[in-house]
Scaffold this motif. Structure first.
Motif, PDB file in Angstrom:
ATOM      1  N   GLY A  86      -5.344 -10.221  -8.425  1.00  0.00           N
ATOM      2  CA  GLY A  86      -5.910  -9.190  -9.306  1.00  0.00           C
ATOM      3  C   GLY A  86      -5.969  -7.834  -8.631  1.00  0.00           C
ATOM      4  O   GLY A  86      -5.598  -6.810  -9.214  1.00  0.00           O
ATOM      5  N   PHE A  87      -6.430  -7.811  -7.376  1.00  0.00           N
ATOM      6  CA  PHE A  87      -6.489  -6.543  -6.655  1.00  0.00           C
ATOM      7  C   PHE A  87      -5.086  -5.991  -6.389  1.00  0.00           C
ATOM      8  O   PHE A  87      -4.880  -4.773  -6.456  1.00  0.00           O
ATOM      9  CB  PHE A  87      -7.245  -6.706  -5.331  1.00  0.00           C
ATOM     10  CG  PHE A  87      -8.734  -6.618  -5.499  1.00  0.00           C
ATOM     11  CD1 PHE A  87      -9.350  -5.417  -5.805  1.00  0.00           C
ATOM     12  CD2 PHE A  87      -9.524  -7.740  -5.348  1.00  0.00           C
ATOM     13  CE1 PHE A  87     -10.716  -5.327  -5.959  1.00  0.00           C
ATOM     14  CE2 PHE A  87     -10.897  -7.669  -5.500  1.00  0.00           C
ATOM     15  CZ  PHE A  87     -11.491  -6.460  -5.807  1.00  0.00           C
ATOM     16  N   LYS A  88      -4.143  -6.866  -6.119  1.00  0.00           N
ATOM     17  CA  LYS A  88      -2.766  -6.403  -5.893  1.00  0.00           C
ATOM     18  C   LYS A  88      -2.196  -5.784  -7.169  1.00  0.00           C
ATOM     19  O   LYS A  88      -1.531  -4.742  -7.120  1.00  0.00           O
ATOM     20  CB  LYS A  88      -1.870  -7.550  -5.428  1.00  0.00           C
ATOM     21  CG  LYS A  88      -0.450  -7.093  -5.145  1.00  0.00           C
ATOM     22  CD  LYS A  88       0.456  -8.254  -4.799  1.00  0.00           C
ATOM     23  CE  LYS A  88       1.866  -7.811  -4.521  1.00  0.00           C
ATOM     24  NZ  LYS A  88       2.568  -7.294  -5.681  1.00  0.00           N
ATOM     25  N   ALA A  89      -2.460  -6.402  -8.310  1.00  0.00           N
ATOM     26  CA  ALA A  89      -1.963  -5.866  -9.573  1.00  0.00           C
ATOM     27  C   ALA A  89      -2.591  -4.498  -9.864  1.00  0.00           C
ATOM     28  O   ALA A  89      -1.905  -3.577 -10.332  1.00  0.00           O
ATOM     29  CB  ALA A  89      -2.257  -6.843 -10.711  1.00  0.00           C
ATOM     30  N   GLY A  95      -6.804   0.098 -19.126  1.00  0.00           N
ATOM     31  CA  GLY A  95      -7.301  -1.115 -19.775  1.00  0.00           C
ATOM     32  C   GLY A  95      -6.626  -2.363 -19.242  1.00  0.00           C
ATOM     33  O   GLY A  95      -7.252  -3.405 -19.052  1.00  0.00           O
ATOM     34  N   THR A  96      -5.340  -2.244 -18.967  1.00  0.00           N
ATOM     35  CA  THR A  96      -4.603  -3.357 -18.380  1.00  0.00           C
ATOM     36  C   THR A  96      -5.129  -3.677 -16.990  1.00  0.00           C
ATOM     37  O   THR A  96      -5.230  -4.848 -16.603  1.00  0.00           O
ATOM     38  CB  THR A  96      -3.102  -3.019 -18.310  1.00  0.00           C
ATOM     39  OG1 THR A  96      -2.641  -2.726 -19.625  1.00  0.00           O
ATOM     40  CG2 THR A  96      -2.300  -4.165 -17.745  1.00  0.00           C
ATOM     41  N   MET A  97      -5.488  -2.654 -16.241  1.00  0.00           N
ATOM     42  CA  MET A  97      -6.022  -2.868 -14.892  1.00  0.00           C
ATOM     43  C   MET A  97      -7.324  -3.672 -14.963  1.00  0.00           C
ATOM     44  O   MET A  97      -7.556  -4.567 -14.142  1.00  0.00           O
ATOM     45  CB  MET A  97      -6.250  -1.526 -14.190  1.00  0.00           C
ATOM     46  CG  MET A  97      -4.958  -0.824 -13.841  1.00  0.00           C
ATOM     47  SD  MET A  97      -5.150   0.899 -13.367  1.00  0.00           S
ATOM     48  CE  MET A  97      -6.055   0.750 -11.849  1.00  0.00           C
ATOM     49  N   GLY A  98      -8.161  -3.375 -15.936  1.00  0.00           N
ATOM     50  CA  GLY A  98      -9.394  -4.134 -16.110  1.00  0.00           C
ATOM     51  C   GLY A  98      -9.122  -5.592 -16.461  1.00  0.00           C
ATOM     52  O   GLY A  98      -9.807  -6.500 -15.980  1.00  0.00           O
ATOM     53  N   MET A  99      -8.115  -5.806 -17.284  1.00  0.00           N
ATOM     54  CA  MET A  99      -7.765  -7.174 -17.651  1.00  0.00           C
ATOM     55  C   MET A  99      -7.217  -7.950 -16.454  1.00  0.00           C
ATOM     56  O   MET A  99      -7.441  -9.151 -16.334  1.00  0.00           O
ATOM     57  CB  MET A  99      -6.743  -7.170 -18.797  1.00  0.00           C
ATOM     58  CG  MET A  99      -7.314  -6.695 -20.112  1.00  0.00           C
ATOM     59  SD  MET A  99      -8.691  -7.702 -20.688  1.00  0.00           S
ATOM     60  CE  MET A  99      -7.853  -9.222 -21.000  1.00  0.00           C
ATOM     61  N   HIS A 100      -6.508  -7.260 -15.556  1.00  0.00           N
ATOM     62  CA  HIS A 100      -6.003  -7.924 -14.348  1.00  0.00           C
ATOM     63  C   HIS A 100      -7.163  -8.480 -13.523  1.00  0.00           C
ATOM     64  O   HIS A 100      -7.064  -9.578 -12.967  1.00  0.00           O
ATOM     65  CB  HIS A 100      -5.215  -6.954 -13.463  1.00  0.00           C
ATOM     66  CG  HIS A 100      -3.872  -6.575 -13.992  1.00  0.00           C
ATOM     67  ND1 HIS A 100      -2.978  -7.479 -14.495  1.00  0.00           N
ATOM     68  CD2 HIS A 100      -3.257  -5.373 -14.079  1.00  0.00           C
ATOM     69  CE1 HIS A 100      -1.883  -6.861 -14.873  1.00  0.00           C
ATOM     70  NE2 HIS A 100      -2.031  -5.569 -14.632  1.00  0.00           N
ATOM     71  N   MET A 101      -8.250  -7.723 -13.427  1.00  0.00           N
ATOM     72  CA  MET A 101      -9.382  -8.137 -12.604  1.00  0.00           C
ATOM     73  C   MET A 101     -10.108  -9.348 -13.193  1.00  0.00           C
ATOM     74  O   MET A 101     -10.838 -10.027 -12.488  1.00  0.00           O
ATOM     75  CB  MET A 101     -10.361  -6.979 -12.414  1.00  0.00           C
ATOM     76  CG  MET A 101      -9.801  -5.859 -11.576  1.00  0.00           C
ATOM     77  SD  MET A 101      -9.256  -6.379  -9.946  1.00  0.00           S
ATOM     78  CE  MET A 101     -10.779  -6.895  -9.204  1.00  0.00           C
ATOM     79  N   VAL A 102      -9.918  -9.605 -14.470  1.00  0.00           N
ATOM     80  CA  VAL A 102     -10.561 -10.754 -15.109  1.00  0.00           C
ATOM     81  C   VAL A 102      -9.610 -11.950 -15.195  1.00  0.00           C
ATOM     82  O   VAL A 102      -9.996 -13.078 -14.860  1.00  0.00           O
ATOM     83  CB  VAL A 102     -11.067 -10.370 -16.523  1.00  0.00           C
ATOM     84  CG1 VAL A 102     -11.607 -11.579 -17.255  1.00  0.00           C
ATOM     85  CG2 VAL A 102     -12.119  -9.280 -16.424  1.00  0.00           C
ATOM     86  N   THR A 103      -8.387 -11.702 -15.625  1.00  0.00           N
ATOM     87  CA  THR A 103      -7.490 -12.815 -15.914  1.00  0.00           C
ATOM     88  C   THR A 103      -6.937 -13.498 -14.664  1.00  0.00           C
ATOM     89  O   THR A 103      -6.813 -14.728 -14.650  1.00  0.00           O
ATOM     90  CB  THR A 103      -6.311 -12.362 -16.795  1.00  0.00           C
ATOM     91  OG1 THR A 103      -5.622 -11.289 -16.156  1.00  0.00           O
ATOM     92  CG2 THR A 103      -6.795 -11.926 -18.163  1.00  0.00           C
TER      93      THR A 103
END
Length: 91
Positions: free
Chosen positions: A64-67, A22-30
């Motif tokens: 975002g991709f790096k995270a 879920g955190t990975m999905g948030m990285h791609m947005v935030t």
């Protein structure tokens, strides 16, 4: 009783994994959103529209991709550690 303990361990592992995903999905947005907002306000302040907006948006996408990559590596390391423990090896 032993089965119940194993279920609790497996449930905790899957809840932790779902939290990470879920955190990975948030990285791609935030990350891109923050980059776009920073770029927009810098463009407005410096009068360089739209160059800083585009630059910071691209930097946000890259961040975002790096995270996501870092989180994926963390998941893979944990999985390898669990596999090694399950097979009796300790690295």
């Amino acid at each position: 009783m032993i089965i119940k303990k194993n279920k609790e361990i497996n449930t905790k592992k899957y809840v932790d994994l779902m939290g990470t995903v879920g955190t990975m999905g948030m990285h791609m947005v935030t990350h891109p959103a923050v980059g776009a907002v920073v770029g927009y306000f810098l463009d407005d302040w410096l009068g360089t529209k739209p160059w800083l907006f585009i630059t910071f948006l691209i930097l946000g996408v890259i961040a975002g991709f790096k995270a996501v990559f870092v989180d994926t590596q963390k998941i893979l390391r944990n999985q390898e550690k669990q596999d090694a423990e399950r097979n009796g090896r300790k690295d």
